[in-house]
Enzyme design. Structure first.
Site, PDB file in Angstrom:
ATOM      1  N   CYS A   2       0.842  -1.191   0.000  1.00 52.83           N
ATOM      2  CA  CYS A   2       0.000   0.000   0.000  1.00 52.83           C
ATOM      3  C   CYS A   2       0.886   1.253   0.000  1.00 52.83           C
ATOM      4  CB  CYS A   2      -0.950   0.053   1.177  1.00 52.83           C
ATOM      5  SG  CYS A   2      -2.071  -1.344   1.325  1.00 52.83           S
ATOM      6  N   ARG A  27       5.655  -0.692  -4.590  1.00 55.88           N
ATOM      7  CA  ARG A  27       5.347  -1.317  -3.312  1.00 55.88           C
ATOM      8  C   ARG A  27       4.362  -2.471  -3.454  1.00 55.88           C
ATOM      9  NH1 ARG A  27       6.615   2.370   1.018  1.00 55.88           N
ATOM     10  NH2 ARG A  27       4.988   1.515   2.352  1.00 55.88           N
ATOM     11  N   TRP A  78      -3.229  -2.711  -1.406  1.00 53.76           N
ATOM     12  CA  TRP A  78      -2.954  -4.148  -1.534  1.00 53.76           C
ATOM     13  C   TRP A  78      -3.947  -4.840  -0.618  1.00 53.76           C
ATOM     14  CZ3 TRP A  78      -1.115  -8.259   1.539  1.00 53.76           C
ATOM     15  CH2 TRP A  78      -0.578  -9.350   0.847  1.00 53.76           C
ATOM     16  N   ASN A 102      -2.913   2.691   5.525  1.00 50.54           N
ATOM     17  CA  ASN A 102      -2.059   1.508   5.386  1.00 50.54           C
ATOM     18  C   ASN A 102      -2.068   0.759   6.709  1.00 50.54           C
ATOM     19  OD1 ASN A 102      -1.373   2.419   2.872  1.00 50.54           O
ATOM     20  ND2 ASN A 102       0.737   2.967   3.393  1.00 50.54           N
ATOM     21  N   GLY A 103      -2.013  -0.568   6.669  1.00 52.56           N
ATOM     22  CA  GLY A 103      -1.951  -1.358   7.884  1.00 52.56           C
ATOM     23  C   GLY A 103      -3.196  -2.195   8.084  1.00 52.56           C
ATOM     24  N   GLU A 486      17.129 -18.787  -2.663  1.00 51.32           N
ATOM     25  CA  GLU A 486      16.875 -17.482  -3.265  1.00 51.32           C
ATOM     26  C   GLU A 486      16.519 -17.626  -4.744  1.00 51.32           C
ATOM     27  OE1 GLU A 486      16.747 -13.236  -3.832  1.00 51.32           O
ATOM     28  OE2 GLU A 486      16.262 -14.655  -2.239  1.00 51.32           O
ATOM     29  N   LYS A 490      13.007 -16.364  -6.415  1.00 51.13           N
ATOM     30  CA  LYS A 490      12.930 -15.441  -7.541  1.00 51.13           C
ATOM     31  C   LYS A 490      12.100 -16.030  -8.672  1.00 51.13           C
ATOM     32  CE  LYS A 490      14.873 -12.021  -5.870  1.00 51.13           C
ATOM     33  NZ  LYS A 490      14.168 -12.441  -4.657  1.00 51.13           N
ATOM     34  N   GLU A 493       8.404 -16.016  -7.669  1.00 57.96           N
ATOM     35  CA  GLU A 493       7.869 -14.666  -7.496  1.00 57.96           C
ATOM     36  C   GLU A 493       7.435 -14.037  -8.809  1.00 57.96           C
ATOM     37  OE1 GLU A 493       9.753 -12.005  -3.994  1.00 57.96           O
ATOM     38  OE2 GLU A 493      11.246 -12.819  -5.357  1.00 57.96           O
ATOM     39  N   HIS A 509      16.144 -38.063   0.104  1.00 59.07           N
ATOM     40  CA  HIS A 509      15.258 -38.246   1.260  1.00 59.07           C
ATOM     41  C   HIS A 509      13.831 -37.774   0.975  1.00 59.07           C
ATOM     42  CE1 HIS A 509      18.484 -39.537   3.884  1.00 59.07           C
ATOM     43  NE2 HIS A 509      19.217 -38.504   3.466  1.00 59.07           N
ATOM     44  N   LYS A 608       6.176  -4.710  -2.159  1.00 62.78           N
ATOM     45  CA  LYS A 608       7.586  -4.447  -1.891  1.00 62.78           C
ATOM     46  C   LYS A 608       7.850  -4.238  -0.402  1.00 62.78           C
ATOM     47  CE  LYS A 608      11.831  -3.636  -3.187  1.00 62.78           C
ATOM     48  NZ  LYS A 608      12.635  -4.739  -3.735  1.00 62.78           N
TER      49      LYS A 608
END
Length: 613
Positions: A2, A27, A78, A102-103, A486, A490, A493, A509, A608
């Site tokens: 947001c 963001r 968002w 926001n929040g 990582e 990526k 995402e 395993h 973000k």
């Protein structure tokens, strides 16, 4: 996650609001809107335009409706409470009061029932709408807009950044902050609010960072800030050094591509203080770092997402080089368990934005347990987490716009390596010769990363083979296992390919059951002490028909064969190899996303700056 922007001026603020929202797109969001007010008290109502989708769609609607104003607020949302609909988009309005938020408000259901009993009706599914109605309620009790806001925030449980305007007071906007970032921008005869300085750089560089519990009144002529007890306080004015050029795309197709290619410069800037110092020193981390770091007997790293993987790499370094026990924990898990504190442990928090709510709350929890030795590694000066830490090391990566973190990750790695070497030196575990070798390795790292970037054409060819895939595995061993994690992150995402990462020794395993000709397997296989072990794991994949894509070093002793594709980095760079081997997995994800036609910089459902739980 947001974004908020607000402005009051003697000029049309609608272009400022829209440009600010565009600057906040990085963001992450799924709807956008603005509310504006013009004219004397009572002579005009609040006008609002909202749209799901991109800011550009909302901008077109505002232009079609001929929006112009001297006061306004804007928001990119968002979705948390309620779906992605225009009715749930911000701003929310209650009887001439317009608000963006926001929040997350945790007690919104309780407040909703209270407001319904008072006769208020709800048009959305959001937790935010209750705040707008509460402010109107307190205005009806005889409070002015600031007083109404100050009453309301004392009744809210949760995290918030708020900006509010009212038709009854067209010459000011008010704001509040708890747990989510909010700043005030200072201009000449005009002032601004924003979640992020990038939103108002076109208008001013002078900013005040609101602190926890602050409320603020913003007019054309000035700004007043009040602490949690509603007593006016003085907050320091900062001059932002964020460059507008860093927020422009330039010759690149996407910000992610730009930021991948900025890594040599970002790394060089991050280690500049070390190079200038010519040695690893506690002073690199703050003025009282000698005292804080002197008797550290362990390290606790708290982080989320990509930063968590950086912490995992650091664990290998800290235990092997500094000889200190190190634990790495996801911040959102740490803050909700009964942790056993050791006050002599150094608590390290990692955050690109410095505002990650879970990490901030984990830091608060650690301090409540008696941890006084705290260090923040962060990319944003004066953000909340560094301000709450005794020590800080800024990564100097510059603005990172793409949602998928790239240069923030690699600069966190070099900052963590600097910390490792410093702790080792303080403990007498770093010889003068070894210190010189580490400094030389850091000095050469930007060049090594540039060489890795030169592999892009080969990686682009690989991306064609991943385009039709739905699943992928990433493997690594030792300090390179977090780089496999990582790489998988990526890929998932920004390409929406399901990807998992495992320590290569764990393949047999369980994960080996997934391997067939449709499952590409990416292997991080530098020429280190575990290379022969990794080769054995690769054979397990080939025996099941799996196709291997191997990132290795120039001096490793194996080549391509049927079902085994190899890309070689120019040379093995020793202890800093995880940094260099990050570059190929970033490029792979980027080019696969490009081939699949996904929204590289704004992947679906992601944000973000994550300022909610």
């Amino acid at each position: 996650m947001c974004g908020i922007v607000g402005a009051i001026a003697d000029r049309d603020v609608v272009p400022v609001l829209i440009e600010g929202l565009k600057r906040l797109e990085y963001r992450g969001y799924d709807s956008a809107g603005i509310a504006v007010l013009d004219g004397a008290a009572g002579s005009s109502d609040v006008r609002r335009v909202r749209r799901t989708g991109r800011v550009a769609e909302m901008e077109a609607a505002a232009q079609a409706e001929d929006f112009h104003a001297l006061l306004g607020i804007g928001h990119t949302r968002w979705a948390t409470h309620g779906g992605v609909t225009e009715a749930n988009a911000h701003p929310h309005i209650s009887h001439g009061v317009a608000l963006v938020h926001n929040g997350i408000i945790e007690n919104h259901e309780e407040q909703r029932e209270r407001l319904r009993a008072l006769g208020y009706q709800f048009e959305s599914q959001t937790d935010t709408e209750v705040i707008a109605h509460l402010i109107h309620h307190y205005l009806q009790q005889g409070n002015d807009l600031l007083g109404a806001l100050q009453h309301v925030v004392k009744e809210l449980t949760g995290a918030y950044a708020l900006a509010v305007v009212s038709r009854s007071e067209p010459d000011r906007l008010v704001a509040a902050r708890m747990g989510c970032p909010l700043l005030v921008g200072l201009g000449e005869g005009e002032n601004f609010i924003a979640s992020d300085v990038s939103a108002i750089l076109q208008a001013t560089r002078r900013v005040i960072f609101l602190e926890e519990g602050d409320t603020a009144e913003v007019t054309r002529s000035g700004v007043r800030v009040f602490g949690e007890d509603n007593v006016e306080v003085a907050r320091e004015v900062h001059v932002s050094d964020v460059s507008l050029a860093s927020l422009e795309l330039g010759p690149y197709r996407h910000f992610m591509q730009k930021e991948i290619h900025e890594q040599p410069r970002a790394i060089a800037d991050t280690i500049e203080a070390v190079m200038d110092n010519g040695a690893f020193s506690a002073s690199l981390f703050g003025k009282d770092a000698d005292t804080v770091l002197a008797d550290v007997d362990g390290v606790q790293i708290l982080a989320c997402g990509t930063s968590y993987y950086a912490g995992m790499v650091a664990r290998y370094w800290i235990e092997a080089i500094a000889g200190l026990p190190c634990s790495v924990e996801i911040a959102s898990e740490y803050r909700y368990r009964a942790a056993v504190a050791n006050p002599r442990h150094l608590v390290v928090t990692l955050s690109q934005s410095g505002e990650t709510l879970d990490t901030m709350e984990a830091l608060k929890y650690a301090k409540s347990l008696g941890h006084d030795k705290t260090l923040s590694i962060c990319n944003v000066p004066e953000s909340a987490i560094p301000r709450a830490s005794r020590l800080v090391y800024y990564t100097r990566a510059g603005a990172e716009i793409g949602v998928a973190s790239t240069k923030a990750f690699t600069t966190q790695l070099v900052a963590l390596f600097t910390l490792t070497a410093t702790l080792a030196k303080l403990r007498g575990k770093l010889s003068e010769q070894q210190e010189g070798e580490y400094l030389d390795a850091l000095r050469q790292l930007p060049g090594s990363v540039q060489h890795a970037l030169n592999l892009e054409p080969q990686i682009t060819l690989w991306s064609e083979r991943f385009t039709p895939k739905q699943h992928a595995l990433f493997l690594g061993r030792g300090v390179h296992y977090p780089i496999a994690l990582e790489g998988a992150l990526k890929l998932k995402e920004i390409t929406y390919i399901h990807a998992e990462a495992y320590p290569a020794g764990e393949l047999k395993h369980g994960p080996l059951a997934l391997v067939d000709e449709a499952m590409p397997v990416v292997v991080i296989a530098p020429n280190d002490s575990l290379l022969e072990k990794v080769k054995s794991n690769m054979q397990e994949v080939r025996a099941r028909g799996g196709e291997l894509f191997v990132f290795t070093d120039e001096d490793s002793q194996f080549g391509e064969s049927e079902g085994v594709h190899v890309i070689r980095a120019p040379r093995h760079v020793g202890v800093l190899s995880p940094v260099m081997h990050t570059i190929p997995v970033q490029l792979l994800a980027y080019h696969v996303a490009l081939a699949r036609g996904t929204d590289v910089d704004k992947p679906r459902n992601l944000a973000k700056s994550v300022t909610v739980e």
